[in-house]
Design a protein around this motif. Structure first.
Motif, short mmCIF file in Angstrom:
data_model
loop_
_atom_site.label_atom_id
_atom_site.label_comp_id
_atom_site.label_asym_id
_atom_site.label_seq_id
_atom_site.Cartn_x
_atom_site.Cartn_y
_atom_site.Cartn_z
N LEU B 18 0.83 -1.22 0.00
CA LEU B 18 0.00 0.00 0.00
C LEU B 18 0.86 1.27 0.00
N GLN B 19 2.17 1.10 0.16
CA GLN B 19 3.04 2.26 0.00
C GLN B 19 3.08 2.72 -1.46
N ARG B 20 2.60 1.84 -2.36
CA ARG B 20 2.61 2.19 -3.79
C ARG B 20 1.23 2.62 -4.26
N LYS B 21 1.20 3.64 -5.11
CA LYS B 21 -0.07 4.18 -5.59
C LYS B 21 -0.90 3.12 -6.32
N ARG B 24 -2.71 1.03 -3.93
CA ARG B 24 -3.78 1.78 -3.24
C ARG B 24 -4.98 1.94 -4.16
N ASP B 25 -4.73 2.25 -5.44
CA ASP B 25 -5.83 2.42 -6.39
C ASP B 25 -6.59 1.12 -6.59
N ARG B 26 -5.83 0.03 -6.66
CA ARG B 26 -6.44 -1.28 -6.91
C ARG B 26 -7.34 -1.69 -5.75
N SER B 27 -6.83 -1.47 -4.52
CA SER B 27 -7.51 -2.01 -3.35
C SER B 27 -8.48 -1.03 -2.69
N GLY B 28 -8.30 0.26 -2.97
CA GLY B 28 -9.11 1.27 -2.26
C GLY B 28 -8.67 1.47 -0.82
N LEU B 29 -7.49 0.95 -0.47
CA LEU B 29 -7.00 1.07 0.91
C LEU B 29 -5.79 2.01 0.96
N PHE B 30 -5.49 2.50 2.14
CA PHE B 30 -4.26 3.29 2.33
C PHE B 30 -3.80 3.14 3.78
N LEU B 31 -2.57 3.60 4.04
CA LEU B 31 -1.99 3.49 5.37
C LEU B 31 -2.01 4.84 6.10
N ALA B 32 -2.37 4.79 7.38
CA ALA B 32 -2.28 5.99 8.22
C ALA B 32 -1.31 5.65 9.35
N GLU B 33 -0.16 6.26 9.32
CA GLU B 33 0.94 5.84 10.20
C GLU B 33 1.10 6.77 11.39
N GLY B 34 1.23 6.18 12.55
CA GLY B 34 1.50 6.96 13.75
C GLY B 34 0.25 7.13 14.60
N ARG B 35 0.48 7.25 15.88
CA ARG B 35 -0.59 7.29 16.86
C ARG B 35 -1.62 8.40 16.58
N HIS B 36 -1.10 9.59 16.27
CA HIS B 36 -2.02 10.71 16.05
C HIS B 36 -2.94 10.46 14.86
N ARG B 96 -10.48 4.13 1.77
CA ARG B 96 -10.82 5.46 1.25
C ARG B 96 -12.30 5.68 1.36
N PRO B 97 -12.72 6.86 1.83
CA PRO B 97 -14.15 7.10 1.88
C PRO B 97 -14.74 7.09 0.47
N ASP B 98 -15.91 6.49 0.35
CA ASP B 98 -16.56 6.39 -0.96
C ASP B 98 -17.53 7.55 -1.06
N ARG B 99 -17.04 8.67 -1.55
CA ARG B 99 -17.86 9.88 -1.53
C ARG B 99 -18.56 10.07 -2.87
N HIS B 100 -19.71 10.70 -2.80
CA HIS B 100 -20.39 11.12 -4.03
C HIS B 100 -19.49 12.11 -4.76
N ASN B 101 -19.70 12.26 -6.05
CA ASN B 101 -18.91 13.23 -6.80
C ASN B 101 -19.26 14.65 -6.39
N LEU B 102 -18.23 15.48 -6.34
CA LEU B 102 -18.47 16.90 -6.10
C LEU B 102 -19.21 17.46 -7.30
N LEU B 103 -20.29 18.17 -7.04
CA LEU B 103 -21.09 18.69 -8.17
C LEU B 103 -20.61 20.05 -8.64
N LEU B 104 -19.81 20.73 -7.82
CA LEU B 104 -19.30 22.05 -8.18
C LEU B 104 -20.46 23.00 -8.51
#
Lengths: 251, 251
Positions: B18-21, B24-36, B96-104
């Motif tokens: 998941l360190q690679r784009k 991340r694109d394939r899986s829809g996942l990403f890493l959030a590193e660190g306690r905060h 990744r949150p599955d958000r509706h498209n921004l309508l602008l």
């Protein structure tokens, strides 16, 4: 052109020590690493004493280096002096400008309280220079302005910015005596847009985690706040500096 | 609690990817590193799938982790997944949150054109979230918003910011159709303080070296410029973003 081939050469060892604050303070020298910074230092009033350049790299013929010692070294020696992984072929030993003390009589000043991240300090100095600030005061507990990371993050703006280390209580008292309005930054301050632009001002910016020291905030004429409309609890101090500086200076 | 002790464990190997784009694109996942960041992710609408925690570290009892898989690992395994030298005892696999498209249609939008430095992107997202922007559009050529460096630089603001990838020409056309005024940023623009605050706007910010693409600038309603009073030729794009966003949004 002199040529040094060993990392054990005493001059190389002496310059490497400039990566430490104590040695920079003792000698009055600092390092400017990378082609862009060396070029900016040469164009500025900072005195470049020595350029250490990799054998395969040529000095651009248009650079004014007649009074600068140039020393060729193999890559491994340049790497020994370098703080980045890509020193871009050269580094320079520079002398800190010997500037008169800031009088804080009139002008636009930043007063930095314990700002510790070199990237933030560099960004603040770059913005301050671009915005035409008169000077930047580093209070105790700030990172050293001649720290290599700070120097690089300013992208050369440090060379033309009036930077000075001073006790902040003294600086605030001086501003007060001279009628320079002092603005602190605090979560309990007034929304910054309520303040009109000022010809002279001193803006206090504080530590990344703790903000500006309470005793200093109490001495300020007014404390400012940048409203937060999201869930974040604060802005990056370098971004906050840009917003407040450009608002307070007006056009 | 499951315990994984080997860096060769297939789940560990999958998460490291998941360190690679691409992954991340394939899986829809990403890493959030660190306690905060893990804490911020748990408090946000981002779904935390797995927390990988160092054996010697305890999860704070007040964290809401009933629907999260927690896996204990020795330090070397955490280090294998980590992108920083001090991962602060834990990292999380998030969806990744599955958000509706921004309508602008209306709102305050940032349109980012080929901004490549993850630190700048993170800083821009943090400022955008704090300023209550409606959404941030990443045009082609920007670094990935779920790149670990970007995620960390947002300090968690990414988790509550509406981020979307979109062709910028399309985005600009949509804004135009919907009557959302489009402001470019350009050295040949008008001084930004001449523009009044706006209820809805789209602000175009460009590549660190080249600025906003010319074709996009031509489509903007107006191009803005932050005056430079010093010798610098520009401001950092993250600082410029802060100045313009807070000016355009007004109070």
């Amino acid at each position: 052109m002199e040529h040094i081939t060993s990392v054990h050469n005493p001059r190389i060892k002496a310059w490497k020590k400039l990566q430490r604050k104590r040695e920079r303070d003792r000698s009055g020298l600092f390092l400017a690493e990378g082609r862009h910074l060396v070029e900016e230092a040469l164009k500025s009033e900072v005195q470049v004493k020595v350029i250490i350049i990799e054998e395969s790299v040529e000095l651009p013929p248009e650079w004014q280096v007649s009074d600068v010692e140039v020393i060729e070294v193999p890559e491994k020696v340049l790497r020994e002096l370098a703080e980045t992984e890509t020193p871009q072929g050269m580094t320079a030993v520079c002398e800190r400008p010997d500037r008169h003390n800031l009088l804080l009589e009139s002008g636009r000043f930043l007063l930095l309280d314990r700002i510790q991240d070199p990237g933030n300090l560099g960004s603040i100095l770059r913005t301050a220079e671009a915005a035409g600030m008169t000077g930047v005061i580093f209070g105790e507990g700030c990172a050293d302005p001649y720290n290599g990371k700070v120097v690089r993050a300013t992208q050369g703006a440090l060379f033309s910015m009036h930077v000075q280390q001073m006790d902040l209580e003294e600086a605030v008292d001086l501003c007060r005596e001279n009628g320079v309005p002092i603005f602190g930054t605090s979560l309990s301050g007034s929304t910054f847009t309520a303040i009109a632009p000022q010809d002279s001002f001193a803006l206090l910016l504080g530590n990344e985690g703790e903000g500006v020291d309470e005793a200093l905030l109490e001495k300020a004429d007014q404390n400012l706040y940048i409203p937060i409309y999201g869930r974040s609890d604060s802005l990056n101090v370098g971004v906050a500096a840009g917003i407040l500086i450009y608002h307070l200076r007006g056009d």
